[in-house]
Design an enzyme around this catalytic site. Structure first.
Site, PDB file in Angstrom:
ATOM      1  N   ASN A 200     -17.957  11.824   2.948  1.00  7.21           N
ATOM      2  CA  ASN A 200     -17.505  13.011   2.211  1.00  7.21           C
ATOM      3  C   ASN A 200     -17.558  14.221   3.141  1.00  7.21           C
ATOM      4  O   ASN A 200     -18.478  14.312   3.973  1.00  7.21           O
ATOM      5  CB  ASN A 200     -18.464  13.343   1.052  1.00  7.21           C
ATOM      6  CG  ASN A 200     -18.327  12.396  -0.127  1.00  7.21           C
ATOM      7  OD1 ASN A 200     -17.383  11.634  -0.225  1.00  7.21           O
ATOM      8  ND2 ASN A 200     -19.307  12.453  -1.014  1.00  7.21           N
TER       9      ASN A 200
ATOM     10  N   CYS B 220      -8.408   4.735   0.986  1.00  4.58           N
ATOM     11  CA  CYS B 220      -9.061   4.543   2.285  1.00  4.58           C
ATOM     12  C   CYS B 220      -8.318   5.313   3.374  1.00  4.58           C
ATOM     13  O   CYS B 220      -7.100   5.444   3.308  1.00  4.58           O
ATOM     14  CB  CYS B 220      -9.036   3.071   2.675  1.00  4.58           C
ATOM     15  SG  CYS B 220      -9.923   1.986   1.549  1.00  4.58           S
TER      16      CYS B 220
ATOM     17  N   GLU C 164      -3.917   0.444  -2.289  1.00  5.27           N
ATOM     18  CA  GLU C 164      -3.196  -0.739  -2.746  1.00  5.27           C
ATOM     19  C   GLU C 164      -2.592  -0.525  -4.129  1.00  5.27           C
ATOM     20  O   GLU C 164      -3.218   0.095  -4.992  1.00  5.27           O
ATOM     21  CB  GLU C 164      -4.125  -1.957  -2.827  1.00  5.27           C
ATOM     22  CG  GLU C 164      -4.903  -2.283  -1.566  1.00  5.27           C
ATOM     23  CD  GLU C 164      -6.290  -1.650  -1.559  1.00  5.27           C
ATOM     24  OE1 GLU C 164      -6.544  -0.703  -2.337  1.00  5.27           O
ATOM     25  OE2 GLU C 164      -7.136  -2.116  -0.783  1.00  5.27           O
TER      26      GLU C 164
ATOM     27  N   ASP D  65       0.835  -1.198   0.000  1.00  8.44           N
ATOM     28  CA  ASP D  65       0.000   0.000   0.000  1.00  8.44           C
ATOM     29  C   ASP D  65       0.874   1.255   0.000  1.00  8.44           C
ATOM     30  O   ASP D  65       1.921   1.292   0.659  1.00  8.44           O
ATOM     31  CB  ASP D  65      -0.888   0.044   1.264  1.00  8.44           C
ATOM     32  CG  ASP D  65      -2.149  -0.798   1.121  1.00  8.44           C
ATOM     33  OD1 ASP D  65      -2.151  -1.731   0.298  1.00  8.44           O
ATOM     34  OD2 ASP D  65      -3.131  -0.520   1.841  1.00  8.44           O
TER      35      ASP D  65
ATOM     36  N   HIS E  28     -17.483   9.016  -0.741  1.00  6.32           N
ATOM     37  CA  HIS E  28     -16.539   8.445  -1.711  1.00  6.32           C
ATOM     38  C   HIS E  28     -15.195   8.045  -1.105  1.00  6.32           C
ATOM     39  O   HIS E  28     -14.321   7.557  -1.820  1.00  6.32           O
ATOM     40  CB  HIS E  28     -16.323   9.437  -2.854  1.00  6.32           C
ATOM     41  CG  HIS E  28     -17.548   9.662  -3.685  1.00  6.32           C
ATOM     42  ND1 HIS E  28     -18.589  10.469  -3.270  1.00  6.32           N
ATOM     43  CD2 HIS E  28     -17.920   9.167  -4.892  1.00  6.32           C
ATOM     44  CE1 HIS E  28     -19.529  10.467  -4.205  1.00  6.32           C
ATOM     45  NE2 HIS E  28     -19.154   9.692  -5.189  1.00  6.32           N
TER      46      HIS E  28
ATOM     47  N   TYR F 234      -7.829 -14.072   4.107  1.00 11.65           N
ATOM     48  CA  TYR F 234      -6.517 -13.651   4.606  1.00 11.65           C
ATOM     49  C   TYR F 234      -6.568 -13.126   6.036  1.00 11.65           C
ATOM     50  O   TYR F 234      -5.548 -12.753   6.604  1.00 11.65           O
ATOM     51  CB  TYR F 234      -5.923 -12.570   3.689  1.00 11.65           C
ATOM     52  CG  TYR F 234      -6.805 -11.353   3.568  1.00 11.65           C
ATOM     53  CD1 TYR F 234      -6.702 -10.307   4.485  1.00 11.65           C
ATOM     54  CD2 TYR F 234      -7.757 -11.258   2.563  1.00 11.65           C
ATOM     55  CE1 TYR F 234      -7.536  -9.209   4.396  1.00 11.65           C
ATOM     56  CE2 TYR F 234      -8.588 -10.167   2.470  1.00 11.65           C
ATOM     57  CZ  TYR F 234      -8.464  -9.152   3.391  1.00 11.65           C
ATOM     58  OH  TYR F 234      -9.294  -8.071   3.298  1.00 11.65           O
TER      59      TYR F 234
END
Lengths: 241, 241
Positions: free
Chosen positions: B115, B64, B201, B39, B163, B104
């Site tokens: 937002n 994120c 990512e 990341d 978003h 995982y």
């Protein structure tokens, strides 16, 4: 610039419908005075990892998958705002943070986020494509009434929350709302495809949405069709009327 | 390849902490056998539209914003799974679609999406940067106990859904879970920054996550620090122990 003839318009619309059926992207700009954004649009069934990469590299916004309101209703996929309203009693943060109005519209189209159960992390292009294409197949089977229990089929195949956003159209599609969710889903219906598109907003290098001329130039330089919302609306009025 | 000395290790860790403080990215690969993803990581307060563009162009995953568990608790920002559980009675789709286990890990870090209220569409680089940087400021004020009513401050400044994805760390941070959410937030704490990182990512062109060697090469070719999860963990054990 020469004025567009009626014939030209129909040709471009037909070419866009062919593009969707054949797995190529189309580009839809909503409208001056609305979001003023262009979205890259694919028919969901045709999305492989190449299309996800195309969207994230040439779009850069969120990769979202639309569904017609009646399909969402049959599967049981609510608007996220309605889920949040249900949870307000337990989670006070949801009491005063839900939008009454958005600057560009009255309602957000967000439904749940999801991943196919066979995804590993959920975010790779391969994983997102799996989620999207399998959802496309489910929508086809719901649409064709070949799916006995749409809710069960959904929960068997997918987990929630995930890395792909679902967007639900308004009830009366373009009669109610003219967002990319409705415009792209209407195009799928006119193309006789399952009513689910996968879309991604195009961003510029200046921090803003890519301008309409730049988005049109990009699309046309690659041989793709660029449409404005009013063109989709006119075709839809004729098709559905 | 020469063996890394203890001195080298510390230098790289310190350089990474400096990078975060100065608004530069660092790159964190979690671990072989876990997600096996790298990341891009920024301190949230330092995110402008240039950093959002950097993440979407060079990362390509979801953008994120993390928050330490105690900050999330004080603001009242739940895990999305807990919101969905609350809404199961009304929305049956949430009954059988929530993950019991992930391939995982045992738990997803997803909290709400949001937002800033001054966003227009919410998705442009400028809009996402506004949401992220203003959240960074809120976390600072909550962390420094300068915010009287964190819940009210959040709902006044932000709307839900939106978003940008919020991610909430596990309670005991790296003692409980070793995801990018925890690794990046631990780095912020060690850098004496508010415990919120913004992460994305890195994807490859082959449909999979960018490989560890390719991610390391990209980072180092640009003069940025690339760390593996175990390096963060070792530094954290020393720092918090």
């Amino acid at each position: 610039m020469r004025r567009q003839s009626k014939r030209d318009k129909m040709d471009r619309l037909d070419k866009a419908l062919d593009s969707l059926r054949e797995g190529r992207p189309i580009f839809i700009y909503d409208a001056d005075g609305r979001e003023e954004e262009t979205d890259i649009v694919f028919a969901s069934e045709n999305v492989s990892h190449d299309e996800v990469r195309f969207m994230r590299k040439n779009g850069g916004g969120l990769i979202c998958t639309t569904m017609a309101d009646d399909v969402a209703e049959r599967i049981g996929l609510p608007f996220l705002v309605d889920v949040f309203k249900t949870a307000q009693a337990v989670h006070p943060v949801l009491r005063n943070s839900l939008p009454d109005t958005l600057p560009y519209d009255t309602k957000s189209a967000f439904s749940l986020t999801f991943n196919h159960r066979k995804c590993y992390t959920g975010i790779t292009d391969i994983d997102r494509a799996l989620t999207i294409a399998e959802f496309g197949k489910l929508v086809r089977s719901v649409q064709e009434k070949k799916c006995e229990n749409p809710l069960k089929a959904f929960t068997k195949a997918f987990r929630v929350p995930g890395h792909v956003f679902l967007l639900r159209t308004s009830k009366e599609l373009l009669k109610d709302r003219n967002g990319h969710t409705e415009l792209s889903t209407a195009m799928c219906l006119m193309a006789k495809l399952p009513p689910t598109a996968t879309i991604c907003e195009m961003m510029g290098d200046d921090g803003k949405a890519l301008t309409k001329p730049a988005a049109r130039k990009f699309a046309e330089s690659q041989g793709f069709i660029f449409l404005e919302g009013h063109e989709v609306q006119e075709a839809w009025d004729k098709w559905s009327g």
